[in-house]
Design a protein around this motif. Sequence first.
Motif, PDB file in Angstrom:
ATOM      1  N   VAL A 155       4.350   6.468   4.595  1.00 50.97           N
ATOM      2  CA  VAL A 155       3.586   7.273   3.642  1.00 50.97           C
ATOM      3  C   VAL A 155       2.579   8.120   4.429  1.00 50.97           C
ATOM      4  CG1 VAL A 155       1.993   7.239   1.685  1.00 50.97           C
ATOM      5  CG2 VAL A 155       3.843   5.557   1.815  1.00 50.97           C
ATOM      6  N   PRO A 156       2.706   9.457   4.392  1.00 53.86           N
ATOM      7  CA  PRO A 156       1.799  10.302   5.167  1.00 53.86           C
ATOM      8  C   PRO A 156       0.438  10.466   4.494  1.00 53.86           C
ATOM      9  CG  PRO A 156       3.424  11.661   4.038  1.00 53.86           C
ATOM     10  CD  PRO A 156       3.763  10.233   3.720  1.00 53.86           C
ATOM     11  N   ASP A 157      -0.367   9.407   4.587  1.00 53.20           N
ATOM     12  CA  ASP A 157      -1.698   9.405   3.987  1.00 53.20           C
ATOM     13  C   ASP A 157      -2.482   8.242   4.572  1.00 53.20           C
ATOM     14  OD1 ASP A 157      -3.826  10.124   2.422  1.00 53.20           O
ATOM     15  OD2 ASP A 157      -2.919   9.605   0.501  1.00 53.20           O
ATOM     16  N   ASN A 158      -3.802   8.232   4.361  1.00 52.32           N
ATOM     17  CA  ASN A 158      -4.637   7.108   4.761  1.00 52.32           C
ATOM     18  C   ASN A 158      -4.374   5.924   3.842  1.00 52.32           C
ATOM     19  OD1 ASN A 158      -5.822   8.716   6.721  1.00 52.32           O
ATOM     20  ND2 ASN A 158      -7.529   9.308   5.411  1.00 52.32           N
ATOM     21  N   VAL A 159      -4.554   4.724   4.402  1.00 45.30           N
ATOM     22  CA  VAL A 159      -4.279   3.532   3.619  1.00 45.30           C
ATOM     23  C   VAL A 159      -5.367   3.289   2.571  1.00 45.30           C
ATOM     24  CG1 VAL A 159      -5.381   1.933   5.262  1.00 45.30           C
ATOM     25  CG2 VAL A 159      -3.548   1.109   3.750  1.00 45.30           C
ATOM     26  N   GLY A 160      -6.620   3.652   2.892  1.00 42.14           N
ATOM     27  CA  GLY A 160      -7.723   3.461   1.950  1.00 42.14           C
ATOM     28  C   GLY A 160      -8.381   4.781   1.591  1.00 42.14           C
ATOM     29  N   GLU A 161      -9.641   4.702   1.159  1.00 39.26           N
ATOM     30  CA  GLU A 161     -10.402   5.912   0.821  1.00 39.26           C
ATOM     31  C   GLU A 161     -11.070   6.478   2.071  1.00 39.26           C
ATOM     32  OE1 GLU A 161     -10.473   7.458  -1.948  1.00 39.26           O
ATOM     33  OE2 GLU A 161      -9.658   6.039  -3.395  1.00 39.26           O
ATOM     34  N   ASN A 163      -8.435   9.371   0.511  1.00 34.69           N
ATOM     35  CA  ASN A 163      -7.015   9.671   0.702  1.00 34.69           C
ATOM     36  C   ASN A 163      -6.643  10.885  -0.136  1.00 34.69           C
ATOM     37  OD1 ASN A 163      -5.742   8.771  -1.977  1.00 34.69           O
ATOM     38  ND2 ASN A 163      -6.849   6.910  -1.362  1.00 34.69           N
ATOM     39  N   LEU A 164      -5.456  11.434   0.114  1.00 34.48           N
ATOM     40  CA  LEU A 164      -5.026  12.671  -0.534  1.00 34.48           C
ATOM     41  C   LEU A 164      -4.053  12.465  -1.687  1.00 34.48           C
ATOM     42  CD1 LEU A 164      -4.494  14.885   2.662  1.00 34.48           C
ATOM     43  CD2 LEU A 164      -6.364  15.062   1.013  1.00 34.48           C
ATOM     44  N   SER A 165      -3.260  11.396  -1.639  1.00 36.16           N
ATOM     45  CA  SER A 165      -2.174  11.249  -2.617  1.00 36.16           C
ATOM     46  C   SER A 165      -2.562  10.447  -3.856  1.00 36.16           C
ATOM     47  CB  SER A 165      -0.950  10.610  -1.955  1.00 36.16           C
ATOM     48  OG  SER A 165      -1.242   9.297  -1.512  1.00 36.16           O
ATOM     49  N   GLY A 166      -3.726   9.748  -3.815  1.00 34.71           N
ATOM     50  CA  GLY A 166      -4.153   8.986  -4.991  1.00 34.71           C
ATOM     51  C   GLY A 166      -3.147   7.928  -5.393  1.00 34.71           C
ATOM     52  N   LYS A 167      -2.868   7.846  -6.689  1.00 31.47           N
ATOM     53  CA  LYS A 167      -1.974   6.796  -7.194  1.00 31.47           C
ATOM     54  C   LYS A 167      -0.508   7.030  -6.821  1.00 31.47           C
ATOM     55  CE  LYS A 167      -1.322   8.816 -11.849  1.00 31.47           C
ATOM     56  NZ  LYS A 167      -1.583   8.617 -13.284  1.00 31.47           N
ATOM     57  N   LEU A 168      -0.165   8.220  -6.333  1.00 33.86           N
ATOM     58  CA  LEU A 168       1.211   8.482  -5.909  1.00 33.86           C
ATOM     59  C   LEU A 168       1.607   7.594  -4.727  1.00 33.86           C
ATOM     60  CD1 LEU A 168       1.304  12.402  -5.944  1.00 33.86           C
ATOM     61  CD2 LEU A 168       2.124  10.869  -7.735  1.00 33.86           C
ATOM     62  N   GLY A 169       0.713   7.524  -3.741  1.00 30.73           N
ATOM     63  CA  GLY A 169       1.051   6.828  -2.500  1.00 30.73           C
ATOM     64  C   GLY A 169       0.331   5.513  -2.308  1.00 30.73           C
ATOM     65  N   HIS A 170      -0.357   5.024  -3.352  1.00 26.46           N
ATOM     66  CA  HIS A 170      -1.119   3.783  -3.213  1.00 26.46           C
ATOM     67  C   HIS A 170      -0.818   2.852  -4.376  1.00 26.46           C
ATOM     68  CE1 HIS A 170      -3.198   6.695  -0.668  1.00 26.46           C
ATOM     69  NE2 HIS A 170      -3.529   5.654   0.058  1.00 26.46           N
ATOM     70  N   ILE A 171       0.196   2.030  -4.172  1.00 32.56           N
ATOM     71  CA  ILE A 171       0.600   1.043  -5.169  1.00 32.56           C
ATOM     72  C   ILE A 171       1.187  -0.136  -4.406  1.00 32.56           C
ATOM     73  CG2 ILE A 171       2.823   2.248  -5.466  1.00 32.56           C
ATOM     74  CD1 ILE A 171       2.967   1.125  -8.294  1.00 32.56           C
ATOM     75  N   ASP A 172       0.859  -1.336  -4.825  1.00 32.12           N
ATOM     76  CA  ASP A 172       1.300  -2.535  -4.112  1.00 32.12           C
ATOM     77  C   ASP A 172       2.712  -2.911  -4.547  1.00 32.12           C
ATOM     78  OD1 ASP A 172       1.207  -4.724  -2.436  1.00 32.12           O
ATOM     79  OD2 ASP A 172       0.351  -6.039  -3.963  1.00 32.12           O
ATOM     80  N   ILE A 173       3.660  -2.796  -3.603  1.00 34.18           N
ATOM     81  CA  ILE A 173       5.052  -3.182  -3.876  1.00 34.18           C
ATOM     82  C   ILE A 173       5.467  -4.170  -2.784  1.00 34.18           C
ATOM     83  CG2 ILE A 173       7.397  -2.345  -4.316  1.00 34.18           C
ATOM     84  CD1 ILE A 173       6.114   0.470  -4.627  1.00 34.18           C
ATOM     85  N   PRO A 174       5.344  -5.488  -3.036  1.00 31.93           N
ATOM     86  CA  PRO A 174       5.542  -6.517  -2.008  1.00 31.93           C
ATOM     87  C   PRO A 174       6.879  -6.431  -1.266  1.00 31.93           C
ATOM     88  CG  PRO A 174       4.638  -7.467  -4.019  1.00 31.93           C
ATOM     89  CD  PRO A 174       5.010  -6.057  -4.341  1.00 31.93           C
ATOM     90  N   LYS A 175       7.935  -6.015  -1.948  1.00 32.06           N
ATOM     91  CA  LYS A 175       9.271  -6.028  -1.325  1.00 32.06           C
ATOM     92  C   LYS A 175       9.540  -4.824  -0.427  1.00 32.06           C
ATOM     93  CE  LYS A 175      11.432  -8.831  -4.944  1.00 32.06           C
ATOM     94  NZ  LYS A 175      12.487  -8.899  -5.980  1.00 32.06           N
ATOM     95  N   VAL A 178       5.953  -0.877   3.707  1.00 30.72           N
ATOM     96  CA  VAL A 178       5.276   0.427   3.665  1.00 30.72           C
ATOM     97  C   VAL A 178       4.259   0.534   4.799  1.00 30.72           C
ATOM     98  CG1 VAL A 178       3.765   1.921   2.302  1.00 30.72           C
ATOM     99  CG2 VAL A 178       5.597   0.653   1.181  1.00 30.72           C
ATOM    100  N   LYS A 179       4.267   1.674   5.486  1.00 31.19           N
ATOM    101  CA  LYS A 179       3.252   1.965   6.496  1.00 31.19           C
ATOM    102  C   LYS A 179       2.570   3.279   6.126  1.00 31.19           C
ATOM    103  CE  LYS A 179       5.263  -0.331  10.548  1.00 31.19           C
ATOM    104  NZ  LYS A 179       5.809  -0.141  11.925  1.00 31.19           N
ATOM    105  N   HIS A 180       1.262   3.248   5.907  1.00 32.43           N
ATOM    106  CA  HIS A 180       0.490   4.477   5.714  1.00 32.43           C
ATOM    107  C   HIS A 180       0.158   5.007   7.105  1.00 32.43           C
ATOM    108  CE1 HIS A 180       0.089   2.774   1.675  1.00 32.43           C
ATOM    109  NE2 HIS A 180      -0.198   4.006   1.275  1.00 32.43           N
TER     110      HIS A 180
END
Length: 352
Positions: A155-161, A163-175, A178-180
């Motif tokens: 994911v081309p974005d920062n992992v925390g705040e 960040n640029l993508s907001g809820k698009l690129g920040h959602i917890d999907i255990p399976k 994902v690397k920010h």
Amino acid sequence: MKRRILVAPLNWGLGHATRCIPIIHALITNNFEPIIASDGAALNLLKKEFPDLQHIKLPSYNITYSKKGAYFKLKLLKDSPKMLTTLKAEKKAIKKIIEDYDISGIISDNRFGVSSKHIPSVFITHQLQVLSGNTTWFSSKMHQKIIKKFDECWVPDNVGEPNLSGKLGHIDIPKLKVKHIGPLSRLQKTQNSKTTYSAMVLLSGPEPQRTLLEEKLLESFKTYKGSVLFVRGVIEGEPQSKTQDHITVYNYMTSQMLEEAINSSAFIISRSGYTTVMDLAQLGKKAFFIPTPGQFEQEYLAERLTKTGLVPSCKQSEFSIDKLKEIDNYKGLSGFDYEINYKKLFNLFKTE
């Protein structure tokens, strides 16, 4: 012998191709041999950027928009059988490319069929959630199902705040693995750059909406007081300019030309595509966004950046030259000083 990595961006606008440019440069720097695979304008752009690399044409999805944004989902649904046929052809082509070119790894930017069970495969996306109105849950689950076929998702974005993508690129999907990796941009900020243009129009995206916005903006800027640089985002011929009155028009620009142009422009008018947002954040620019009608992702990004006081925006149908006065009331996009650790990222391709 250098390990060959297949880099395959989707041909949907130019954003997927342009954000692969820094990755391709990094692969070369880290002693890999990138092989580029795409189609249409995306492939043409990367040919011009990397004329000495191997280029392969993939089957085309031929994704276009409806003239009315409200019909966007309907048109995608109508085109889905054709897209599934292309997906099958793409998978078949990739299998042969891996064998013919002795490919050691894959980096796919939103090309669903470009993966392999036999070599490390990476999927690049800023959309872990795919916004589609009342079908967001379904479109997101379908996208996540595709991502699961890959070894990693970058994911081309920062992992925390921040960040640029907001809820698009920040959602917890255990399976999902994902690397920010931090925002991707082919451009660099020039310190103390002289302002040559009062405004710069930067167009891209699928037809017919790209042309519709081009026509609207060319007409609107006829009465504008100030010098305007207009980049159409059409990859054809040479990037030569033509000037009429106060407007200079280019079909397209190479990365170096674009870097110089954006740095020397007071502000940018463009779509709110994610790659454009990353580029303008890298350069710390002021901007005005006009999201593509019916594209929920761009509408969300534009609305989010407007609400946070960074960039004003409006619907395409509501744009007028007077709206550009709003830019002074917004902070603009701040530069993201994030250096991607490509050496660590590329370790995936060194495993046997």
